[in-house]
Design an enzyme around this catalytic site. Structure first.
Site, PDB file in Angstrom:
ATOM      1  CD  GLU A  95      -2.507   1.219   2.769  1.00  0.00           C
ATOM      2  OE1 GLU A  95      -1.890   0.803   3.779  1.00  0.00           O
ATOM      3  OE2 GLU A  95      -3.652   1.687   2.822  1.00  0.00           O
ATOM      4  CE  LYS A  98      -7.032   1.157   4.309  1.00  0.00           C
ATOM      5  NZ  LYS A  98      -5.818   1.917   4.678  1.00  0.00           N
ATOM      6  CB  CYS A 102      -3.654  -1.157   5.492  1.00  0.00           C
ATOM      7  SG  CYS A 102      -2.542  -0.605   6.806  1.00  0.00           S
TER       8      CYS A 102
END
Ligand SMILES: *[C@@H]1O[C@H](CO)[C@@H](O)[C@H](O)[C@H]1NC(C)=O
Ligand SMILES: *[C@@H]1O[C@H](CO)[C@@H](O)[C@H](O)[C@H]1NC(C)=O
Ligand SMILES: *[C@@H]1O[C@H](CO)[C@@H](O)[C@H](O)[C@H]1NC(C)=O
Length: 498
Positions: A80, A179, A213
């Site tokens: 990321e 995300k 993440c």
């Protein structure tokens, strides 16, 4: 519809032939990248300056892609923020974004770069994949214009998404994931999609899912990909800041692979001053390769073999009933001295391991944690505690935890228990930890001195006991059952507020 009896042998034959064609194992690569960061002033730059910075990072990533392909890897994952870095506002990020189409359009940017307008980053990533005949996984930014016909359209007329992309060996875009669980402060530069996206794609070496993440701490889309979509391998792109004692990258990501019984390919950024290090190739039974490096500022390529279908592999441990053992036994001990210690602002109930060996129970609310242990030697200069926490964590995101942990305190002063410590000297002959969990999502962590993993040295029994297989080969920092009780989380909209 079910096949008729007459067709069944043909169907079985076809399935068997397909399985024979598909591989049992594959070679995975992850690259931990020391990202070259943009200028910290926060002033918007020109599109060509933005591309120049991204090309510097892609020069490094391309080196890793070529080397991985040379060693025979089928897929490589990069982290990321690995192409444009961080320290942005919404406006200063904008020149770095490209319009990323839905993969249904069937697009090979390498051979048809201008089909959807300028897309130099997608073109280069696609060519890296195509030229080297390897799946390339990367994180870039997507922009989607919107207008007042959409009531939630941001004032600047566009959505900006933190986006993972996957290009196959032909360079075709096969996955795009926006995300969903933005980390604190990230909403200054990104929007999250209205609905979580469960993005998967099929390969000759299994079914893949992808997320980013902070997503790993939540139910959607991470758990959905495994439980409902039945992926074999998760691609995990992260810029992860390590937090001891439970949330260092290598520790938590390997525990998630074990708890969910899938492969995880975790690629982290590398920046020691931000505590960013720790990438790995994790199978359900333990790490196949990992790296944790707080000493230098170098990137690092990892390559390891994985089973394409871990749920069919004899190496994968059986499913676990996390509270079965703990509920079947009574309290091991009444402790003379219990005390409260704070971990990441959560109040744990602790009791000290005062003897070289023994059995202990500590409880908080509905969670009782049982420990059986034997130290190789009881040192005067080191203190270990058994701790329990059952409650809503409210710092840097809100999520409900049930945690049982045996951990080393930084000093013999009990008030320091729960604070981060990276080294220890006490080895254990054996340990067995279990808890009366209300959730079936528990992630088992064992961490040795120096933030090292212990693959092959512990396992989880079907009754929920996390046990050592041998005396520990290194001194022990912590043994933890990290439980997540998703049903008790607040609604998603509350998460991302800065
Ligand atoms: C891919 O190969 C073509 C043709 O050899 C070359 O022009 C291009 O620079 C290569 N791109 C990448 C990203 O490897
Ligand atoms: C690490 O990140 C910090 C903060 O973003 C930055 O100031 C520093 O230059 C980075 N370190 C390296 C080696 O790039
Ligand atoms: C024990 O640690 C606490 C917290 O770090 C500190 O406030 C206290 O002064 C320490 N006590 C002694 C006796 O060192």
């Amino acid at each position: 519809m079910l096949p008729s009896q007459a067709l069944l042998p043909a169907v079985v034959f076809a399935l068997t032939a397909l399985q024979a064609l598909a591989s049992d194992t594959f070679l995975a690569a992850v690259y931990e990248h020391a990202v070259i960061l943009p200028d910290p002033t926060g002033q918007p730059v020109s599109p060509s300056d933005a591309l120049a910075l991204m090309n510097k990072n892609m020069d490094v990533l391309e080196g890793a892609v070529k080397e991985a392909a040379r060693q025979g890897a089928h897929i490589i994952v990069t982290p990321e923020d690995g192409i444009y870095g961080w320290r942005f506002t919404r406006e200063s990020l904008y020149p770095y974004l490209e319009d990323i189409p839905d993969p249904v359009v069937n697009w090979i940017p390498c051979t048809d770069p201008s089909r959807f307008g300028p897309a130099p980053v997608q073109e280069r990533l696609s060519c890296m994949a195509r030229n080297n005949s390897i799946y390339v996984v990367a994180n870039i930014g997507d922009k989607k214009p919107c207008d007042s016909s959409d009531p939630s359209c941001p004032g600047d007329g566009r959505y900006q998404y933190n986006t993972d992309v996957v290009f196959d060996t032909q360079g075709k875009l096969v996955a795009r994931y926006h995300k969903y669980n933005l980390f604190e402060g990230e909403s200054r530069q990104f929007n999250f999609p209205k609905e979580p996206e469960a993005v998967t794609f099929e390969t000759p070496f299994g079914k893949f899912g992808i997320f980013t993440c902070f997503d790993i701490l939540f139910y959607e889309p991470a758990v959905v990909l495994v439980n409902k979509m039945q992926v074999d391998t998760v691609l995990f792109l992260t810029a992860w800041m390590n937090v001891l004692p439970f949330l260092t990258a290598v520790q938590f990501h390997s525990a998630w692979a074990m708890g969910m019984r899938v492969n995880v390919l975790a690629a982290n950024t590398h920046n020691t001053s931000m505590e960013m290090t720790g990438s790995g190739i994790y199978a359900p039974a333990g790490a196949r390769a990992y790296s944790y490096n707080m000493k230098t500022e170098d990137g690092h390529l990892l390559i390891a073999k994985l089973d394409a279908h871990p749920h069919l592999s004899p190496a994968t441990p059986p499913a676990v009933n996390w509270n079965s053992y703990a509920l079947s036994v009574g309290r091991f001990s009444q402790n003379d001295h219990e005390f409260t210690g704070i971990i990441f602002e959560d109040p744990f109930t602790f009791t000290e391991l005062t003897k070289p060996g023994g059995i202990l129970t500590v409880c908080q609310k509905d969670l009782c944690c049982h420990l059986t242990y034997n130290m190789a030697e009881k040192r005067d200069d080191e203190v270990y505690v058994l701790g329990a926490f059952d409650g809503l964590h409210v710092v840097e995101g809100q999520y409900y935890l049930q945690i049982c942990s045996l951990l080393k305190c930084p000093s013999t002063n009990l008030s320091t228990c729960g604070q981060p410590v990276e080294t220890a000297q006490t080895k254990f002959e054996m340990f067995s930890l279990s808890g009366t969990f209300g959730t079936s999502y528990v992630f088992p962590e064992v961490l040795y001195s120096g933030v090292q993993l212990a693959p092959g040295e512990f396992k989880v029994l079907p009754d929920g006991r996390l046990i050592s297989q041998n005396p520990t080969s290194k001194p022990l920092l912590s043994v933890t059952l990290f439980g997540r009780w998703y049903e008790k989380d607040p609604p998603h909209t509350d998460q991302a507020s800065p």
